[in-house]
Motif scaffolding. Structure first.
Motif, mmCIF file in Angstrom:
data_model
loop_
_atom_site.group_PDB
_atom_site.id
_atom_site.type_symbol
_atom_site.label_atom_id
_atom_site.label_comp_id
_atom_site.label_asym_id
_atom_site.label_seq_id
_atom_site.Cartn_x
_atom_site.Cartn_y
_atom_site.Cartn_z
ATOM 1 N N SER A 18 7.894 13.571 12.466
ATOM 2 C CA SER A 18 7.558 14.857 11.827
ATOM 3 C C SER A 18 8.786 15.610 11.335
ATOM 4 C CB SER A 18 6.759 15.729 12.795
ATOM 5 O OG SER A 18 5.512 15.129 13.046
ATOM 6 N N LYS A 19 9.870 15.547 12.073
ATOM 7 C CA LYS A 19 11.102 16.238 11.652
ATOM 8 C C LYS A 19 11.635 15.646 10.350
ATOM 9 C CE LYS A 19 15.656 17.569 13.324
ATOM 10 N NZ LYS A 19 16.628 17.467 14.423
ATOM 11 N N GLN A 20 11.637 14.334 10.279
ATOM 12 C CA GLN A 20 12.099 13.640 9.076
ATOM 13 C C GLN A 20 11.171 13.931 7.894
ATOM 14 O OE1 GLN A 20 12.091 9.371 9.585
ATOM 15 N NE2 GLN A 20 14.034 9.174 8.499
ATOM 16 N N SER A 21 9.880 13.901 8.156
ATOM 17 C CA SER A 21 8.890 14.175 7.119
ATOM 18 C C SER A 21 9.052 15.596 6.587
ATOM 19 C CB SER A 21 7.486 13.985 7.689
ATOM 20 O OG SER A 21 6.516 14.369 6.767
ATOM 21 N N GLU A 22 9.219 16.557 7.474
ATOM 22 C CA GLU A 22 9.359 17.956 7.059
ATOM 23 C C GLU A 22 10.609 18.165 6.214
ATOM 24 O OE1 GLU A 22 7.763 21.431 6.393
ATOM 25 O OE2 GLU A 22 6.786 19.944 7.645
ATOM 26 N N LYS A 23 11.689 17.486 6.574
ATOM 27 C CA LYS A 23 12.935 17.578 5.792
ATOM 28 C C LYS A 23 12.715 17.032 4.382
ATOM 29 C CE LYS A 23 17.456 17.633 4.905
ATOM 30 N NZ LYS A 23 17.672 18.381 3.680
ATOM 31 N N LEU A 24 12.061 15.888 4.276
ATOM 32 C CA LEU A 24 11.797 15.298 2.962
ATOM 33 C C LEU A 24 10.856 16.177 2.147
ATOM 34 C CD1 LEU A 24 11.446 11.566 4.040
ATOM 35 C CD2 LEU A 24 13.282 12.544 2.649
ATOM 36 N N LEU A 25 9.842 16.735 2.792
ATOM 37 C CA LEU A 25 8.919 17.629 2.090
ATOM 38 C C LEU A 25 9.649 18.854 1.548
ATOM 39 C CD1 LEU A 25 5.863 17.480 4.504
ATOM 40 C CD2 LEU A 25 5.958 16.573 2.177
ATOM 41 N N GLN A 32 2.001 11.544 0.069
ATOM 42 C CA GLN A 32 2.159 10.241 0.719
ATOM 43 C C GLN A 32 3.024 10.348 1.979
ATOM 44 O OE1 GLN A 32 3.511 8.297 -2.800
ATOM 45 N NE2 GLN A 32 1.437 7.828 -3.482
ATOM 46 N N LEU A 33 4.004 11.241 1.958
ATOM 47 C CA LEU A 33 4.804 11.475 3.168
ATOM 48 C C LEU A 33 3.949 12.066 4.281
ATOM 49 C CD1 LEU A 33 8.072 12.770 1.503
ATOM 50 C CD2 LEU A 33 7.884 10.753 3.011
ATOM 51 N N LEU A 34 3.004 12.908 3.921
ATOM 52 C CA LEU A 34 2.096 13.466 4.923
ATOM 53 C C LEU A 34 1.227 12.369 5.544
ATOM 54 C CD1 LEU A 34 1.098 16.764 3.103
ATOM 55 C CD2 LEU A 34 2.479 16.558 5.204
ATOM 56 N N VAL A 35 0.793 11.424 4.743
ATOM 57 C CA VAL A 35 0.038 10.282 5.268
ATOM 58 C C VAL A 35 0.929 9.474 6.218
ATOM 59 C CG1 VAL A 35 -1.119 8.107 4.684
ATOM 60 C CG2 VAL A 35 -1.501 10.141 3.280
ATOM 61 N N ALA A 36 2.148 9.195 5.794
ATOM 62 C CA ALA A 36 3.082 8.438 6.634
ATOM 63 C C ALA A 36 3.320 9.159 7.962
ATOM 64 C CB ALA A 36 4.399 8.222 5.896
ATOM 65 N N ASP A 37 3.436 10.466 7.912
ATOM 66 C CA ASP A 37 3.621 11.263 9.125
ATOM 67 C C ASP A 37 2.377 11.165 10.015
ATOM 68 O OD1 ASP A 37 4.464 13.057 11.058
ATOM 69 O OD2 ASP A 37 4.451 14.801 9.735
ATOM 70 N N SER A 38 1.208 11.268 9.422
ATOM 71 C CA SER A 38 -0.032 11.224 10.201
ATOM 72 C C SER A 38 -0.221 9.876 10.901
ATOM 73 C CB SER A 38 -1.239 11.521 9.312
ATOM 74 O OG SER A 38 -1.569 10.398 8.507
ATOM 75 N N ALA A 98 0.853 -1.188 0.000
ATOM 76 C CA ALA A 98 0.000 0.000 0.000
ATOM 77 C C ALA A 98 0.890 1.239 0.000
ATOM 78 C CB ALA A 98 -0.945 -0.039 1.203
ATOM 79 N N LEU A 99 0.983 1.903 1.124
ATOM 80 C CA LEU A 99 1.714 3.168 1.180
ATOM 81 C C LEU A 99 3.191 3.014 0.820
ATOM 82 C CD1 LEU A 99 1.483 6.188 1.738
ATOM 83 C CD2 LEU A 99 1.912 5.693 4.160
ATOM 84 N N THR A 100 3.816 1.958 1.289
ATOM 85 C CA THR A 100 5.234 1.739 0.968
ATOM 86 C C THR A 100 5.435 1.671 -0.544
ATOM 87 O OG1 THR A 100 5.577 0.522 3.025
ATOM 88 C CG2 THR A 100 7.207 0.186 1.300
ATOM 89 N N ASP A 101 4.631 0.861 -1.186
ATOM 90 C CA ASP A 101 4.732 0.695 -2.628
ATOM 91 C C ASP A 101 4.408 1.992 -3.365
ATOM 92 O OD1 ASP A 101 5.135 -1.028 -4.935
ATOM 93 O OD2 ASP A 101 2.973 -0.891 -5.243
ATOM 94 N N ILE A 131 5.493 15.449 -15.634
ATOM 95 C CA ILE A 131 5.131 14.206 -14.943
ATOM 96 C C ILE A 131 5.975 14.065 -13.677
ATOM 97 C CG2 ILE A 131 5.149 11.679 -15.075
ATOM 98 C CD1 ILE A 131 4.523 12.050 -18.130
ATOM 99 N N ALA A 132 7.269 14.347 -13.780
ATOM 100 C CA ALA A 132 8.160 14.295 -12.614
ATOM 101 C C ALA A 132 7.692 15.276 -11.536
ATOM 102 C CB ALA A 132 9.595 14.606 -13.020
ATOM 103 N N ARG A 133 7.242 16.442 -11.952
ATOM 104 C CA ARG A 133 6.727 17.453 -11.021
ATOM 105 C C ARG A 133 5.499 16.918 -10.293
ATOM 106 N NH1 ARG A 133 3.113 21.729 -10.781
ATOM 107 N NH2 ARG A 133 3.947 23.614 -9.809
ATOM 108 N N GLY A 134 4.577 16.344 -11.040
ATOM 109 C CA GLY A 134 3.382 15.777 -10.433
ATOM 110 C C GLY A 134 3.710 14.649 -9.472
ATOM 111 N N SER A 135 4.660 13.821 -9.838
ATOM 112 C CA SER A 135 5.069 12.713 -8.965
ATOM 113 C C SER A 135 5.734 13.229 -7.694
ATOM 114 C CB SER A 135 6.003 11.766 -9.713
ATOM 115 O OG SER A 135 5.303 11.122 -10.760
ATOM 116 N N SER A 136 6.401 14.364 -7.782
ATOM 117 C CA SER A 136 6.981 14.976 -6.580
ATOM 118 C C SER A 136 5.882 15.338 -5.591
ATOM 119 C CB SER A 136 7.776 16.237 -6.938
ATOM 120 O OG SER A 136 8.871 15.935 -7.750
ATOM 121 N N TYR A 137 4.822 15.938 -6.104
ATOM 122 C CA TYR A 137 3.700 16.289 -5.237
ATOM 123 C C TYR A 137 3.006 15.042 -4.694
ATOM 124 C CZ TYR A 137 4.087 21.264 -6.097
ATOM 125 O OH TYR A 137 4.534 22.560 -6.132
#
Length: 121
Positions: free
Chosen positions: A95-102, A83-89, A38-41, A72-78
C-alpha cells in the motif's frame, strides 16, 4: 508556461512520467506469473502510453493536435492509477508503494492539465 523546450525530454512532465514508467516496470517484476498477460501487460501499456503520448504531442505542430495527445496521456495516467489500485487490492504491491505511485501520477496529471489549459486559452 512560455518556456521553450529543445526536445520533449526537456519537459518536466515527460521526465516525471518516464521515471514513473521505470518504477512501474520494476513493480511489475514482482507480480505473479499468471498476471503476465493481464494486469502486468495492461499496467505497462498504460504507463508507456503516458510517456509516448506526451512525446508525440510535443512533436505535433498545432495546439489542437498537441492537446489531443496530452489528453490521451492524461487518460492513460488515470488508467495506470486504476490498475495500481487493483494491484494493491491483490497485494501485488504494498500500500505504501502504491500510494507513492498514485501521488506521482496525480502530479503528472496536474502538469498535463497545465499544458492543456495553456494551449487551449
Amino acid at each position: 508556461m512560455d518556456k521553450k523546450y529543445n526536445d520533449f525530454r526537456d519537459m518536466s512532465v515527460w521526465q516525471k512520467a518516464f521515471a514513473l514508467l521505470v518504477k512501474v516496470y520494476d513493480v511489475c517484476k514482482h507480480f505473479p506469473p499468471e498476471e503476465r498477460y493481464a494486469l502486468t501487460d495492461d499496467l505497462r501499456r498504460a504507463a508507456n502510453s503516458v510517456v509516448h503520448n506526451l512525446a508525440e504531442g510535443y512533436g505535433r505542430f498545432e495546439s489542437k493536435d498537441k492537446t489531443r495527445f496530452y489528453k490521451i496521456a492524461r487518460g492513460s495516467s488515470y488508467e495506470a492509477m486504476s490498475q495500481l489500485l487493483v494491484a494493491d487490492s491483490q497485494a501485488y504491491v504494498n500500500s505504501k508503494q502504491s500510494e507513492k505511485l498514485l501521488n506521482d501520477y496525480k502530479q503528472v496529471v496536474e502538469e498535463i492539465n497545465a499544458l492543456i489549459y495553456f494551449l487551449e486559452k
